[in-house]
Design an enzyme around this catalytic site. Structure first.
Site, mmCIF file in Angstrom:
data_model
loop_
_atom_site.group_PDB
_atom_site.id
_atom_site.type_symbol
_atom_site.label_atom_id
_atom_site.label_comp_id
_atom_site.label_asym_id
_atom_site.label_seq_id
_atom_site.Cartn_x
_atom_site.Cartn_y
_atom_site.Cartn_z
ATOM 1 N N THR A 131 -7.885 -2.399 15.368
ATOM 2 C CA THR A 131 -6.806 -3.375 15.568
ATOM 3 C C THR A 131 -7.185 -4.658 14.823
ATOM 4 O O THR A 131 -8.301 -4.775 14.312
ATOM 5 C CB THR A 131 -6.610 -3.741 17.052
ATOM 6 O OG1 THR A 131 -7.692 -4.578 17.474
ATOM 7 C CG2 THR A 131 -6.533 -2.501 17.934
ATOM 8 N N LYS B 212 0.805 -1.236 0.000
ATOM 9 C CA LYS B 212 0.000 0.000 0.000
ATOM 10 C C LYS B 212 0.833 1.280 0.000
ATOM 11 O O LYS B 212 0.384 2.302 -0.522
ATOM 12 C CB LYS B 212 -0.953 0.014 1.205
ATOM 13 C CG LYS B 212 -2.067 -1.020 1.103
ATOM 14 C CD LYS B 212 -3.065 -0.891 2.249
ATOM 15 C CE LYS B 212 -4.109 -1.983 2.174
ATOM 16 N NZ LYS B 212 -5.161 -1.851 3.194
HETATM 17 P P1 NDP Z 1 -1.682 -3.125 10.938
HETATM 18 O O1 NDP Z 1 -0.779 -4.287 11.138
HETATM 19 O O2 NDP Z 1 -1.216 -1.954 10.149
HETATM 20 O O3 NDP Z 1 -2.115 -2.551 12.412
HETATM 21 C C1 NDP Z 1 -2.568 -3.411 13.425
HETATM 22 C C2 NDP Z 1 -2.975 -2.588 14.648
HETATM 23 O O4 NDP Z 1 -3.549 -3.488 15.594
HETATM 24 C C3 NDP Z 1 -1.823 -1.896 15.353
HETATM 25 O O5 NDP Z 1 -2.263 -0.675 15.894
HETATM 26 C C4 NDP Z 1 -1.468 -2.885 16.465
HETATM 27 O O6 NDP Z 1 -0.876 -2.269 17.590
HETATM 28 C C5 NDP Z 1 -2.854 -3.365 16.836
HETATM 29 N N1 NDP Z 1 -2.830 -4.675 17.503
HETATM 30 C C6 NDP Z 1 -2.658 -5.889 16.917
HETATM 31 N N2 NDP Z 1 -2.731 -6.858 17.850
HETATM 32 C C7 NDP Z 1 -2.955 -6.245 19.043
HETATM 33 C C8 NDP Z 1 -3.119 -6.710 20.385
HETATM 34 N N3 NDP Z 1 -3.085 -8.026 20.678
HETATM 35 N N4 NDP Z 1 -3.341 -5.780 21.350
HETATM 36 C C9 NDP Z 1 -3.391 -4.468 21.067
HETATM 37 N N5 NDP Z 1 -3.231 -3.969 19.819
HETATM 38 C C10 NDP Z 1 -3.018 -4.849 18.821
HETATM 39 O O7 NDP Z 1 -3.016 -3.724 10.353
HETATM 40 P P2 NDP Z 1 -4.143 -2.962 9.479
HETATM 41 O O8 NDP Z 1 -4.418 -1.656 10.110
HETATM 42 O O9 NDP Z 1 -3.778 -3.012 8.053
HETATM 43 O O10 NDP Z 1 -5.374 -3.944 9.657
HETATM 44 C C11 NDP Z 1 -6.033 -4.054 10.924
HETATM 45 C C12 NDP Z 1 -7.296 -4.857 10.743
HETATM 46 O O11 NDP Z 1 -8.187 -4.127 9.918
HETATM 47 C C13 NDP Z 1 -7.094 -6.209 10.049
HETATM 48 O O12 NDP Z 1 -7.698 -7.200 10.850
HETATM 49 C C14 NDP Z 1 -7.832 -6.088 8.733
HETATM 50 O O13 NDP Z 1 -8.509 -7.283 8.421
HETATM 51 C C15 NDP Z 1 -8.823 -4.996 9.020
HETATM 52 N N6 NDP Z 1 -9.193 -4.238 7.827
HETATM 53 C C16 NDP Z 1 -10.490 -4.254 7.468
HETATM 54 C C17 NDP Z 1 -10.913 -3.545 6.376
HETATM 55 C C18 NDP Z 1 -12.351 -3.611 6.000
HETATM 56 O O14 NDP Z 1 -12.685 -3.107 4.929
HETATM 57 N N7 NDP Z 1 -13.232 -4.137 6.832
HETATM 58 C C19 NDP Z 1 -9.984 -2.747 5.561
HETATM 59 C C20 NDP Z 1 -8.634 -2.774 6.042
HETATM 60 C C21 NDP Z 1 -8.270 -3.511 7.129
HETATM 61 P P3 NDP Z 1 0.733 -2.111 17.730
HETATM 62 O O15 NDP Z 1 1.101 -0.821 17.055
HETATM 63 O O16 NDP Z 1 0.949 -2.079 19.193
HETATM 64 O O17 NDP Z 1 1.351 -3.316 17.068
#
Ligand code: NDP
Length: 283
Positions: free
Chosen positions: A198, A72
């Site tokens: 998340t 992206k």
């Molecule tokens: P990223 O990897 O960029 O970000 C993940 C985020 O989740 C970070 O802020 C991370 O925090 C947090 N996180 C993950 N695990 C935990 C945990 N156990 N406890 C606390 N915080 C946590 O992922 P994306 O933003 O690209 O995607 C996130 C979700 O969004 C995915 O599941 C994806 O399927 C969904 N999505 C859905 C869309 C839709 O159209 N419905 C479109 C795009 C995405 P940290 O910084 O601390 O690691």
């Protein structure tokens, strides 16, 4: 009568890994429903092949394509122009071919805002975003463009949380506060919209719990989850029980697909057909 044509218009998604991306199912259902001889291909593209893949779309006349992890941000250097939102986010998930030019757009946040508008106007709202990754970034920028007043970014890692906080400050006029997420978070009174951005709750970790005091969810709040699979996440179920207005991640996924479809074809697809196609594959 029309001459026979065996040529279809091509769209695609590039990602790695990409096999579990369900977008093809909803987009091809919408092509069929709209009577369009178009295809949507799910293509595994390695980071080292991204430049060749993008120039291949020009050579073969693709009408557009989506990008998913890990392309992206990297795709931007290969494009001719960006939309305002994509430029502010620094991320593109949808490319539209316009003549010889490739234009980068980001439909993730727009899909979210379209879902939200069905229940509430973002103008002037106080928004809590759990998470600070790509989805959070897209939603925050688009909510700010739609007039949201204040963001509280709640994130586990300070690095990503502070990056998103700084981005909102630099690119939008909205107020923003960062909360380092260490234990169960209390949603502040006066919050209009709570968004799980998340990846907690995504299949197969369907019972994973978001560290949140669910007693702080009140019936006047809109609670949204980005997780599309399963749509009825633990948060969706808990917020429904608390009487909140609830938006699931399938709505966001369908709406971003609706926007991409419209940009590529110029035709409005049927969102109900798209949602039904996804519900069928997600069981
Ligand atoms: P990223 O990897 O960029 O970000 C993940 C985020 O989740 C970070 O802020 C991370 O925090 C947090 N996180 C993950 N695990 C935990 C945990 N156990 N406890 C606390 N915080 C946590 O992922 P994306 O933003 O690209 O995607 C996130 C979700 O969004 C995915 O599941 C994806 O399927 C969904 N999505 C859905 C869309 C839709 O159209 N419905 C479109 C795009 C995405 P940290 O910084 O601390 O690691």
């Amino acid at each position: 009568s029309e001459p026979l044509s065996f040529k279809q218009e091509i769209t695609a998604v590039f990602g790695q890994p990409v096999a579990e991306n369900p977008t093809q199912v909803m987009i091809e259902a919408a092509f069929a429903d709209a009577g369009l001889a178009w295809r949507y291909l799910t293509l595994e593209v390695a980071p080292s092949d991204l430049a060749a893949a993008v120039s291949g779309t020009k050579a073969m006349g693709f009408r557009g394509f989506n990008l998913t992890i890990p392309h992206k941000v990297e795709v931007i250097q290969h494009l001719d122009r960006l939309s305002e939102a994509a430029e502010k986010m620094g991320a593109v998930n949808c490319v539209i071919r316009d003549g010889d030019e490739l234009i980068g757009e980001n439909t993730d946040g727009k899909g979210f805002v379209e879902s939200l508008r069905e229940v509430s106007d973002p103008q002037g709202q106080n928004v809590v975003i759990l998470g600070a990754g790509g989805a959070a970034r897209a939603i925050a920028i688009e909510m700010a463009l739609a007039g949201a007043a204040k963001f509280t970014i709640v994130n586990r890692s300070t690095e990503r949380g502070e990056q998103l906080t700084e981005l909102i400050k630099a690119k939008t006029g909205a107020a923003v506060e960062f909360v380092h997420w260490t234990d169960d978070y209390d949603i502040p009174a006066g919050t209009h919209v709570v968004i799980n951005a998340t990846s907690i709750g995504l299949f197969p970790d369907v019972d994973a719990r978001i560290p949140l005091n669910t007693d702080s969810l009140t019936a006047d709040m809109v609670v949204a989850d980005v997780i599309p699979n399963p749509p009825a996440t633990r948060l969706v179920r808990e917020a429904t029980a608390a009487g909140c207005t609830v938006l699931d991640g399938l709505g966001m996924l369908v709406n971003q697909g609706v926007i991409g479809f419209r940009l590529w074809t110029g035709v409005a697809p049927n969102p109900a057909v798209m949602r039904a196609a996804l519900e069928e594959v997600f069981g």
